[in-house]
Write an enzyme that holds these catalytic residues in place. Structure first.
Site, short mmCIF file in Angstrom:
data_model
loop_
_atom_site.label_atom_id
_atom_site.label_comp_id
_atom_site.label_asym_id
_atom_site.label_seq_id
_atom_site.Cartn_x
_atom_site.Cartn_y
_atom_site.Cartn_z
N SER A 1 0.76 -1.12 0.04
CA SER A 1 -0.29 0.03 0.20
C SER A 1 0.74 0.73 0.17
O SER A 1 2.05 1.68 -0.91
CB SER A 1 -1.08 -0.33 1.15
OG SER A 1 -1.88 -1.39 1.10
N LYS B 1 -1.22 -4.36 -3.13
CA LYS B 1 -2.37 -3.65 -2.95
C LYS B 1 -2.58 -2.11 -3.47
O LYS B 1 -1.99 -0.79 -3.40
CB LYS B 1 -1.96 -3.37 -1.11
CG LYS B 1 -3.57 -2.44 -0.69
CD LYS B 1 -4.75 -3.82 -0.62
CE LYS B 1 -5.67 -2.80 0.27
NZ LYS B 1 -6.27 -1.45 -0.19
#
Length: 461
Positions: A321, A346
């Protein structure tokens, strides 16, 4: 209905993977009624179910709700009677599963509390990091945070925790020990510990607001090269200021280059990833996001970088992320060489909401893209230099994290060799893009909400 409206005025934050942001007040709008909707009493567990439905209805990134009739889903949910919060939680989880998105998920109060403290970078505790010996089930002090009650009391790495408030830790899991140590600000906790050269001793500490360290760093001198090593564990609300201090301190020590370690970093706040990228990048796009309405936001470097010295970034399959946003921006703008293995993959943004009973809800609200516009979801960021650790090497670094960023760390050694051969930042291969919107302080985070990222085995309390 007034009770329902009041119950929908909740604290919320946004995430791109799974940690909690600093919370801002957000009032949810009620949905357009396609048919009369049932009234929900605020103190009824059913109210939590409806709060969940309202949030998803207003924010979920897929407007067709994965081909689920979301209006009918509300009628189904509110037609049931829930005798306890546990039953309501089960219904919420089942409804969210229908959306087909693993990152839209429900957090019971205990998990939501952990998530909040991780991303805000603060908690009420004594400032001690614990770990458990899986062979003996004994709980040990890993670190006492600087300027914390634990450090002032003289707690040291290796101290064995015997009792917490009189209760033996031999009967506790690590999570239970952590929960016992944290508590309300100003309250006290009594610890019985054992140290090899000191024996058994007792301390009583008052809980304070603790800033969780997200950044550690050191200077390494090798063959005439002075290298600054910076390890970023999480993109919390204090990570940017801690990163800034680390760069400034190492710069004063006249380093010739930097190694930025993002391995195992699960992510955190989006604004932290953007601001940290700006500390390293003089120019270039950092990330763009697209929401369910097609809104396209671009975030750029703003000329506030602190250094243009050569930089190597370390990543692995657990870099997710916000880590991928930072690594992608630095790689695609030619600012850094990325070393390690392909990252987690992600590429979605979540919004995290605090529900009325202390539980939480993470909802996917957008997707994000590196400067190239490539969709990294389920694909990750590929390093410039692929270097995978052997099982033995991984086990060694995992059992003793202090070896990371040392001669015992093959990926770090490769980073040092790259820096030795480079005196200037590498050229910029990224495709220029038109200037997008200026950065706005969106309460967005970028961390994978999978429980793997909770890192309960090693957190400050």
């Amino acid at each position: 209905m007034n009770n329902l409206i009041k119950s929908l005025c909740r604290h919320q934050s946004l995430i791109l993977g799974g940690t909690l942001a600093a919370i801002s007040l957000h009032t949810l709008a009620l949905p357009v009624k396609s048919a009369p909707q049932p009234e929900v009493l605020e103190d009824n567990p059913k109210a939590i179910v409806d709060e969940m439905w309202q949030i998803v209805n207003n924010e979920f990134v897929n407007r067709d709700f994965n081909r689920v009739d979301w209006q009918e889903k509300r009628r189904e949910l509110l037609s049931e009677d829930y005798d306890s919060p546990k039953q309501a939680y089960k219904a919420i989880r089942e409804a969210l599963e229908d959306l087909g998105d693993p990152y839209t998920r429900f957090l019971p109060p205990n998990e939501f509390s952990v998530l909040t403290s991780q991303t805000t970078g603060e908690l009420s505790g004594i400032g001690v990091r614990l770990a458990i010996d899986k062979r003996t089930s004994e709980i040990y002090v890993v670190e006492a945070v600087r300027n914390s009650p634990a450090m002032e009391a003289g707690l040291k790495r290796g101290d064995r925790l015997i009792r917490i408030n009189g209760k033996p830790t031999a009967l506790m899991t690590l999570e239970q020990a952590q929960e016992a140590i944290t508590g309300e600000l100003g309250t006290e906790v009594s610890l019985q510990l054992s140290r090899r050269e000191k024996g058994v001793f007792q301390v009583t500490l008052a809980r304070e607001q603790i800033e969780i360290p997200a950044v550690t760093y050191h200077l390494e001198e090798k063959e005439g090269h002075r290298v600054g090593y910076i390890k970023l564990d999480e993109f919390s609300s204090h990570a940017t200021e801690q990163m800034k201090l680390a760069i400034e301190d190492l710069d004063q020590k006249q380093v010739s280059g930097y190694v930025l370690d993002l391995r195992g970093n699960p992510g955190g706040l989006l604004f932290a990833s953007v601001d940290i990228a700006r500390l390293w990048m003089k120019k270039g796009e950092i990330v763009s996001t697209i929401d369910r309405k097609g809104g396209d936001r671009h975030f750029w470097a703003n000329g506030t970088s602190l250094t243009d010295l050569p930089l190597v970034v370390l990543v692995n399959e657990w870099s997710a992320s916000a880590s991928e946003i930072l690594a992608g921006a630095l790689k695609e703008n030619g600012r850094a060489t990325v070393v390690g293995t392909t990252t987690y993959g992600k590429g979605t943004v979540q919004s995290v909401h605090n529900l009325s009973d202390g539980s939480g809800l993470a909802v996917t609200i957008a997707r994000y893209y590196p400067p190239s516009g490539t969709d990294i979801n389920h694909k990750g960021i590929s390093p410039n230099v692929y270097l995978e650790l052997t099982m033995e090497q991984q086990a060694r670094l995992k059992s003793d994290p202090t070896l990371m960023g040392t001669d015992a760390d093959p990926q770090y050694n490769r980073a040092i060799s790259i820096l030795k051969g480079r005196s200037q930042p590498i050229s910029n291969p990224a495709t220029p893009k038109p200037v997008g919107l200026r950065w706005e302080e969106l309460q967005q985070t970028v961390k994978d909400p999978d429980p793997r990222w909770q890192r309960m085995q090693d957190r400050v309390n």
